[in-house]
Design a protein around this motif. Structure first.
Motif, PDB file in Angstrom:
ATOM      1  N   MET A   1      42.431  -6.347 109.945  1.00 21.78           N
ATOM      2  CA  MET A   1      41.386  -5.439 110.396  1.00 21.78           C
ATOM      3  C   MET A   1      41.651  -4.049 109.833  1.00 21.78           C
ATOM      4  O   MET A   1      42.786  -3.629 109.695  1.00 21.78           O
ATOM      5  CB  MET A   1      41.380  -5.350 111.924  1.00 21.78           C
ATOM      6  N   ILE A   2      40.570  -3.355 109.597  1.00 19.00           N
ATOM      7  CA  ILE A   2      40.654  -1.986 109.112  1.00 19.00           C
ATOM      8  C   ILE A   2      39.692  -1.137 109.941  1.00 19.00           C
ATOM      9  O   ILE A   2      38.614  -1.588 110.313  1.00 19.00           O
ATOM     10  CB  ILE A   2      40.329  -1.910 107.595  1.00 19.00           C
ATOM     11  N   VAL A   3      40.108   0.074 110.255  1.00 18.22           N
ATOM     12  CA  VAL A   3      39.301   0.987 111.066  1.00 18.22           C
ATOM     13  C   VAL A   3      38.849   2.130 110.179  1.00 18.22           C
ATOM     14  O   VAL A   3      39.655   2.750 109.487  1.00 18.22           O
ATOM     15  CB  VAL A   3      40.116   1.554 112.257  1.00 18.22           C
ATOM     16  N   PHE A   4      37.553   2.395 110.200  1.00 17.22           N
ATOM     17  CA  PHE A   4      37.009   3.529 109.454  1.00 17.22           C
ATOM     18  C   PHE A   4      36.408   4.520 110.442  1.00 17.22           C
ATOM     19  O   PHE A   4      35.774   4.132 111.431  1.00 17.22           O
ATOM     20  CB  PHE A   4      35.904   3.092 108.487  1.00 17.22           C
ATOM     21  N   ASP A   5      36.583   5.798 110.147  1.00 18.53           N
ATOM     22  CA  ASP A   5      35.844   6.842 110.852  1.00 18.53           C
ATOM     23  C   ASP A   5      34.518   6.958 110.111  1.00 18.53           C
ATOM     24  O   ASP A   5      34.489   7.166 108.899  1.00 18.53           O
ATOM     25  CB  ASP A   5      36.592   8.179 110.817  1.00 18.53           C
ATOM     26  N   LEU A   6      33.428   6.796 110.836  1.00 15.61           N
ATOM     27  CA  LEU A   6      32.100   6.813 110.232  1.00 15.61           C
ATOM     28  C   LEU A   6      31.302   7.984 110.773  1.00 15.61           C
ATOM     29  O   LEU A   6      31.603   8.532 111.828  1.00 15.61           O
ATOM     30  CB  LEU A   6      31.380   5.494 110.516  1.00 15.61           C
ATOM     31  N   GLN A   7      30.248   8.339 110.023  1.00 12.65           N
ATOM     32  CA  GLN A   7      29.416   9.466 110.433  1.00 12.65           C
ATOM     33  C   GLN A   7      27.981   9.168 110.001  1.00 12.65           C
ATOM     34  O   GLN A   7      27.738   8.730 108.885  1.00 12.65           O
ATOM     35  CB  GLN A   7      29.918  10.745 109.750  1.00 12.65           C
ATOM     36  N   CYS A   8      27.027   9.433 110.908  1.00 14.08           N
ATOM     37  CA  CYS A   8      25.623   9.261 110.518  1.00 14.08           C
ATOM     38  C   CYS A   8      25.203  10.521 109.772  1.00 14.08           C
ATOM     39  O   CYS A   8      25.595  11.636 110.139  1.00 14.08           O
ATOM     40  CB  CYS A   8      24.729   8.970 111.728  1.00 14.08           C
ATOM     41  N   GLU A   9      24.445  10.322 108.688  1.00  9.09           N
ATOM     42  CA  GLU A   9      24.066  11.472 107.862  1.00  9.09           C
ATOM     43  C   GLU A   9      23.023  12.373 108.503  1.00  9.09           C
ATOM     44  O   GLU A   9      23.115  13.579 108.390  1.00  9.09           O
ATOM     45  CB  GLU A   9      23.605  10.996 106.481  1.00  9.09           C
ATOM     46  N   PRO A  10      22.043  11.842 109.242  1.00 10.72           N
ATOM     47  CA  PRO A  10      21.017  12.758 109.753  1.00 10.72           C
ATOM     48  C   PRO A  10      21.559  13.775 110.766  1.00 10.72           C
ATOM     49  O   PRO A  10      21.256  14.960 110.681  1.00 10.72           O
ATOM     50  CB  PRO A  10      19.990  11.854 110.422  1.00 10.72           C
ATOM     51  N   LEU A  11      22.386  13.319 111.731  1.00 13.85           N
ATOM     52  CA  LEU A  11      22.800  14.216 112.810  1.00 13.85           C
ATOM     53  C   LEU A  11      24.299  14.490 112.854  1.00 13.85           C
ATOM     54  O   LEU A  11      24.759  15.308 113.639  1.00 13.85           O
ATOM     55  CB  LEU A  11      22.334  13.652 114.161  1.00 13.85           C
ATOM     56  N   GLY A  12      25.081  13.772 112.070  1.00 19.67           N
ATOM     57  CA  GLY A  12      26.521  14.042 112.005  1.00 19.67           C
ATOM     58  C   GLY A  12      27.346  13.447 113.136  1.00 19.67           C
ATOM     59  O   GLY A  12      28.484  13.851 113.340  1.00 19.67           O
ATOM     60  N   HIS A  13      26.775  12.479 113.879  1.00 22.37           N
ATOM     61  CA  HIS A  13      27.569  11.826 114.931  1.00 22.37           C
ATOM     62  C   HIS A  13      28.731  11.079 114.305  1.00 22.37           C
ATOM     63  O   HIS A  13      28.559  10.379 113.310  1.00 22.37           O
ATOM     64  CB  HIS A  13      26.712  10.832 115.735  1.00 22.37           C
ATOM     65  N   ARG A  14      29.938  11.229 114.893  1.00 22.19           N
ATOM     66  CA  ARG A  14      31.122  10.524 114.379  1.00 22.19           C
ATOM     67  C   ARG A  14      31.472   9.381 115.320  1.00 22.19           C
ATOM     68  O   ARG A  14      31.369   9.511 116.529  1.00 22.19           O
ATOM     69  CB  ARG A  14      32.299  11.486 114.251  1.00 22.19           C
ATOM     70  N   PHE A  15      31.912   8.249 114.719  1.00 27.13           N
ATOM     71  CA  PHE A  15      32.306   7.093 115.508  1.00 27.13           C
ATOM     72  C   PHE A  15      33.225   6.217 114.660  1.00 27.13           C
ATOM     73  O   PHE A  15      33.367   6.434 113.456  1.00 27.13           O
ATOM     74  CB  PHE A  15      31.082   6.315 115.997  1.00 27.13           C
TER      75      PHE A  15
END
Length: 158
Positions: A1-15
């Motif tokens: 398994m690999i964990v990525f920090d992701l971000q939505c481009e429109p609003l910048g929410h991180r998850f």
């Protein structure tokens, strides 16, 4: 398994997103399966993240030196002789004043209020009252004050 920090481009929410591999992430993203949990946007990119690089099994962390002990103050330092003398003087004055007063125990608030409103003859009394009872008496204009030194009720005295 690999964990990525992701971000939505429109609003910048991180998850965070967990994937079997980097290729799995790219495949799911291409098929529109990776969306922002906050706003549902499908435009998701990998956010900048610090990788977690583990130690080899034979490597131990360097011992951290213990800081020198800081000076400790006594929790209950002894009172200066002058303070002890003042407290003894206050206790003696209070004991003398109580000699001319009547112990009324838990009836203090009731008796003090009755004397204030003329329902009982005024006389010096002492007894027990809750903080709430004392506040109510003061709000009504009844002159009361706490005793500075605790008093042993007569029925509990030796």
């Amino acid at each position: 398994m690999i964990v990525f920090d992701l971000q939505c481009e429109p609003l910048g929410h991180r998850f965070e997103g967990w994937f079997g591999s980097s290729a799995d992430y790219e495949d799911q993203r291409a098929r529109g399966l990776v969306t922002c949990p906050s706003c549902g946007a499908g435009q998701v990119i990998k956010a900048v993240m610090a990788p977690n690089v583990g130690r080899k099994g034979n490597q131990m962390p360097a011992p951290v030196p213990k800081p020198e002990a800081a000076p400790v103050a006594m929790a209950n330092p002894p009172l200066p002789a002058e303070a002890v003398a003042m407290l003894k003087a206050v206790a003696a004055m209070q004991a003398e004043a109580i000699k001319s007063s009547t112990w009324v125990g838990k009836n203090f608030a009731e008796d003090a209020r009755a004397m204030h409103y003329g329902e009982k003859d005024a006389a010096p009394i002492h007894g027990k009252a809750t903080a709430q009872e004392a506040r109510e008496l003061l709000d009504e204009g009844v002159a009361v004050m706490p005793l500075l030194v605790p008093v042993v009720p007569p029925e509990e005295a030796n």
